[in-house]
Design a protein around this motif. Sequence first.
Motif, short mmCIF file in Angstrom:
data_model
loop_
_atom_site.label_atom_id
_atom_site.label_comp_id
_atom_site.label_asym_id
_atom_site.label_seq_id
_atom_site.Cartn_x
_atom_site.Cartn_y
_atom_site.Cartn_z
N HIS A 29 0.82 -1.23 0.00
CA HIS A 29 0.00 0.00 0.00
C HIS A 29 0.84 1.27 0.00
O HIS A 29 0.43 2.30 0.54
N GLY A 30 2.00 1.23 -0.64
CA GLY A 30 2.78 2.44 -0.82
C GLY A 30 2.25 3.25 -2.00
O GLY A 30 1.39 2.81 -2.75
N GLY A 31 2.78 4.47 -2.14
CA GLY A 31 2.44 5.32 -3.27
C GLY A 31 1.14 6.08 -3.13
O GLY A 31 0.77 6.85 -4.01
N GLU A 32 0.41 5.88 -2.04
CA GLU A 32 -0.88 6.53 -1.86
C GLU A 32 -0.70 7.91 -1.25
O GLU A 32 0.38 8.27 -0.78
N LEU A 33 -1.77 8.68 -1.25
CA LEU A 33 -1.75 10.00 -0.64
C LEU A 33 -2.87 10.11 0.38
O LEU A 33 -3.96 9.57 0.18
N SER A 34 -2.59 10.78 1.48
CA SER A 34 -3.63 11.15 2.46
C SER A 34 -3.17 12.48 3.03
O SER A 34 -2.58 12.55 4.10
N GLU A 35 -3.42 13.51 2.27
CA GLU A 35 -2.79 14.80 2.51
C GLU A 35 -3.21 15.47 3.81
O GLU A 35 -2.54 16.38 4.29
N ALA B 31 -3.29 13.94 6.70
CA ALA B 31 -2.79 13.16 7.84
C ALA B 31 -1.28 13.01 7.76
O ALA B 31 -0.69 12.98 6.68
N ILE B 32 -0.67 12.86 8.93
CA ILE B 32 0.77 12.62 9.00
C ILE B 32 1.14 11.28 8.37
O ILE B 32 2.29 11.05 8.00
N ASP B 33 0.13 10.40 8.23
CA ASP B 33 0.35 9.10 7.58
C ASP B 33 1.03 9.27 6.22
O ASP B 33 1.78 8.40 5.79
N ASP B 34 0.73 10.36 5.54
CA ASP B 34 1.28 10.60 4.21
C ASP B 34 2.80 10.58 4.25
O ASP B 34 3.45 9.92 3.44
N SER B 35 3.38 11.30 5.19
CA SER B 35 4.84 11.36 5.31
C SER B 35 5.41 10.02 5.76
O SER B 35 6.47 9.60 5.30
N VAL B 36 4.71 9.36 6.69
CA VAL B 36 5.17 8.06 7.17
C VAL B 36 5.22 7.06 6.02
O VAL B 36 6.20 6.33 5.85
N ARG B 37 4.15 7.04 5.22
CA ARG B 37 4.07 6.09 4.11
C ARG B 37 5.24 6.27 3.13
O ARG B 37 5.90 5.32 2.72
N HIS B 38 5.49 7.53 2.74
CA HIS B 38 6.54 7.78 1.76
C HIS B 38 7.92 7.49 2.34
O HIS B 38 8.83 7.04 1.62
N ALA B 39 8.11 7.73 3.64
CA ALA B 39 9.38 7.40 4.28
C ALA B 39 9.63 5.90 4.23
O ALA B 39 10.75 5.45 3.93
#
Length: 395
Positions: A132-138, A140-148
Amino acid sequence: MGRPGVKRRKIAVVTTSRADFGLLSGLLRSIRSDKALQLQLIVSGMHLSRRFGGTWREIEAAGFKLDRRIALGSVGGSSLDNLQAIGVGMKRFGAAFSELKPDLLVLLGDRFELLAPAIAALMLGVPIAHIHGGELSEGAIDDSVRHAITKMASLHFPATEEYRKRILQMGEAPSRVFNFGAPGLDQIHGVPLMTRAEVEHELGLSLQEPVALVTYHPVTRDLGNIDQQLDALLGAVTASGVKAVFTMANADAHGDRINRRLQQFCAKDPSTYKWFPHLGHRRYLSCLKHLALMIGNSSSGLTEAPSFRMPVVNIGDRQQGRVRAKNLIDVACDQAAILAGIERALSTRFRNSLRGMRNPYERFRDGRVSERIKDVLKSFDLSSDLLKKKFYDLA
């Protein structure tokens, strides 16, 4: 047991919440049933919290052996609590990986707790496979966590073609990025769902009138307005006249605050509003099949609800940027806007417009996404040193 003399590949999988366990359960079973693989299951985060139901027991009840239980301390209170939990987790996950010596680590999604095992694995040289990488949730802080985590990972399993392309934009090599769709949707094909009558019995609500499934998580980019957000949500639900089933917010900062408010709201009118800290995956999917609509800001409204053609009133910008099907009605976090969204979702015209709709997160529609991911985890050449990544430049 594997064949004598043949070393089984050890696949460690971390689950931190009821939500990601449901999405991972098919993959866990697939890994466990393959004689060439050894599953190492690590539970952490909300699973170990009494406030969130101690759901690690349900994992054991489902027949899974827990190789490690890693407590992170207090989660779901403040941002500082969650930051400290990450620090505790890095040390404890590091110790666990040093003992278990996995060949690969599987992480799903974007929960802040996942930074702890991701950093520990990176420092100890354990390759990461990220789902589930590559998604956006602008919102929420989840966005930065996911891309990291994407940049720390060596193998990638995005849920749509758009997300696959975004991972390539982040410099990951095409040979390591596999779009099979969302593994959590396997459950729709493999789990016998409840009948309408069974759901009514489980919920203690008649479905003759519209019943909404409501899940509202903290908007971690806008924590200062939680009370106003809840006023708008609960005011709209009350004004709409629908009955509702409320589920627990996650362990993001101030999740506890949301849960207390929702519990108090349900307690005032228990014949109309029901509070379920944890529905369980089968009961949750059955609600998606039989209830009238979803209200809130959960990613489930984007990934799972479209498979049931369930109308979703998506509040605010927590899910902004994600691929969405036409079942979504995006509204501002304002009582009048939410109420208008509910009325539209219940209209015959809107519900008829969802006929024939396809879920963009379900590529093959055969319930075998988890099996495909497992086959890659099993066969990908680890001797090529997955940790040595080159930045892939787009032409």
